[in-house]
Design an enzyme around this catalytic site. Sequence first.
Site, short mmCIF file in Angstrom:
data_model
loop_
_atom_site.label_atom_id
_atom_site.label_comp_id
_atom_site.label_asym_id
_atom_site.label_seq_id
_atom_site.Cartn_x
_atom_site.Cartn_y
_atom_site.Cartn_z
N GLY A 1 -27.97 -54.65 20.14
CA GLY A 1 -29.06 -54.63 19.32
C GLY A 1 -30.45 -54.51 19.68
N SER A 2 -30.37 -53.80 21.04
CA SER A 2 -31.56 -53.74 21.61
C SER A 2 -32.58 -52.65 21.02
CB SER A 2 -31.62 -53.23 23.01
OG SER A 2 -30.93 -51.76 23.31
N ASN A 3 -31.81 -51.80 20.21
CA ASN A 3 -32.64 -50.68 19.57
C ASN A 3 -33.01 -51.41 18.10
OD1 ASN A 3 -32.80 -47.80 20.84
ND2 ASN A 3 -30.52 -48.56 21.08
N MET B 1 -21.06 -48.27 15.93
CA MET B 1 -20.02 -47.55 16.65
C MET B 1 -18.88 -47.25 15.67
SD MET B 1 -21.82 -47.15 19.47
CE MET B 1 -20.60 -46.23 20.61
N ILE C 1 -17.14 -44.46 12.83
CA ILE C 1 -17.45 -43.13 12.22
C ILE C 1 -17.33 -43.31 10.91
CG2 ILE C 1 -16.36 -40.83 11.77
CD1 ILE C 1 -15.35 -41.02 14.64
N ASN D 1 -29.19 -41.66 12.42
CA ASN D 1 -28.28 -42.56 13.28
C ASN D 1 -29.04 -42.19 14.84
OD1 ASN D 1 -25.81 -43.64 14.82
ND2 ASN D 1 -25.24 -41.40 15.32
N HIS E 1 -28.25 -41.34 18.58
CA HIS E 1 -27.06 -40.63 19.34
C HIS E 1 -27.33 -40.72 20.83
CE1 HIS E 1 -23.45 -39.05 20.20
NE2 HIS E 1 -23.83 -37.95 20.28
N ASP F 1 -21.89 -36.88 14.56
CA ASP F 1 -22.99 -36.43 15.45
C ASP F 1 -23.48 -35.08 15.39
OD1 ASP F 1 -22.76 -39.06 16.34
OD2 ASP F 1 -21.34 -38.34 17.78
N GLU G 1 -34.56 -44.21 24.38
CA GLU G 1 -34.19 -44.57 22.98
C GLU G 1 -34.96 -45.50 21.99
OE1 GLU G 1 -29.26 -44.31 22.97
OE2 GLU G 1 -30.12 -46.38 23.32
C1 GAR Z 1 -27.24 -46.93 22.37
O1 GAR Z 1 -27.30 -46.50 23.50
C2 GAR Z 1 -26.90 -45.81 21.26
O2 GAR Z 1 -27.32 -44.64 21.56
C3 GAR Z 1 -25.30 -45.84 21.36
O3 GAR Z 1 -25.13 -47.29 21.34
C4 GAR Z 1 -26.20 -48.00 22.20
C5 GAR Z 1 -26.66 -49.21 21.34
O4 GAR Z 1 -27.26 -49.98 21.95
N1 GAR Z 1 -24.80 -45.38 20.01
C6 GAR Z 1 -23.88 -44.48 20.22
O5 GAR Z 1 -23.26 -44.31 21.24
C7 GAR Z 1 -23.38 -43.84 18.76
N2 GAR Z 1 -22.40 -42.61 19.03
P1 GAR Z 1 -27.87 -51.25 21.60
O6 GAR Z 1 -26.82 -52.28 20.62
O7 GAR Z 1 -28.50 -52.22 22.63
O8 GAR Z 1 -29.07 -50.79 20.61
#
Ligand code: GAR
Length: 220
Positions: free
Chosen positions: A15-17, A108, A110, A128, A130, A170, A199
Site C-alpha cells: 500500500g505504498s501507493n 493484483m 484480473i 490502475n 501498472h 493492462d 509510481e
Molecule cells: C506497484 O509496484 C504496482 O505497480 C504493482 O504492485 C505494486 C504495489 O505496491 N501493480 C501491478 O503489478 C499491477 N499489475 P504498493 O502495494 O506498495 O503500492
Amino acid sequence: MADPTRITVLISGSGSNLQAIINACNTAALPNTKVVRVISDRKDAYGLKRAEAAEIPTKYHGVLPYKKKYPDTSENPQWQEARRAYDADLAQLVLADNPEIIVCAGFMRIVSTAFLDPLKSSNVPIINLHPSLHGDLVGANCIKMAWEEFQAGKRTKTGIMIHYVIAEVDMGEPIVQEEFGMDGLKTLGELEERVHMHEHGLIVRGTKIAIEALKKDGKA
Ligand code: GAR
C-alpha cells in the site's frame, strides 16, 4: 465548496501507493478529495493498516469463500464462476460507498466484466497503476521481467503508467505514463525502489487527471 470527490482504493499489498494518495488528498496535488474506503483481497495486506492509521474505512474481500463455493477440478474448471461471483460482489461492495472513481493501487487481481459492467452503468471509472509502459510488459511480475531483460542486455529503459481498466489486462487507455532509464542498477531490489519512487508521483498525477476528466464530463 463542493463536496470532496469520493475515491475508493483497491489494494493487495504494502500500500505504498495508497499512502501516496492518502498524503496527497486535500493538497494541491489532489484538491478536495476523500478516500472513502480501502478494499483488499488479502487479509494481511499492510495497506489496510495504513488506511486504519488514516481513519479510512477498510474491507477485506477475499476470494477463498468463492473458490470453496465453485471448487476447481481438472474435469470441471470453475475458476471463471468463482471469479465472476467474486467480481459481482466486489462491484456491489464498491458501489455501496457511492464513490466517483476507483483506483487500483497494487490490486493484483484480473477483473472481469462482472466487476466492470456495474461500474460502467454507474458511470464510475476504474483506473490502475501498472509498472510498465502501455503495450510493453503485461500481467504480474513486470518489474522482474524488465529486470531480466535488462540483465540479458535486451532493454535499457522501463516505465510505468496509469490507465483506465478494461477487460483486456493492462491494455486500457493510458492516462499518463513515465519512462525512465535503468542505468546504474545493480539488483532487482534497486529497480523496484526506482519504480516505486516514480509510481508514488504518477499515481497521484493520474488520479488528478482522471478526476478532472470526470468533472469536465459533469460526472463528479
Ligand atoms: C506497484 O509496484 C504496482 O505497480 C504493482 O504492485 C505494486 C504495489 O505496491 N501493480 C501491478 O503489478 C499491477 N499489475 P504498493 O502495494 O506498495 O503500492
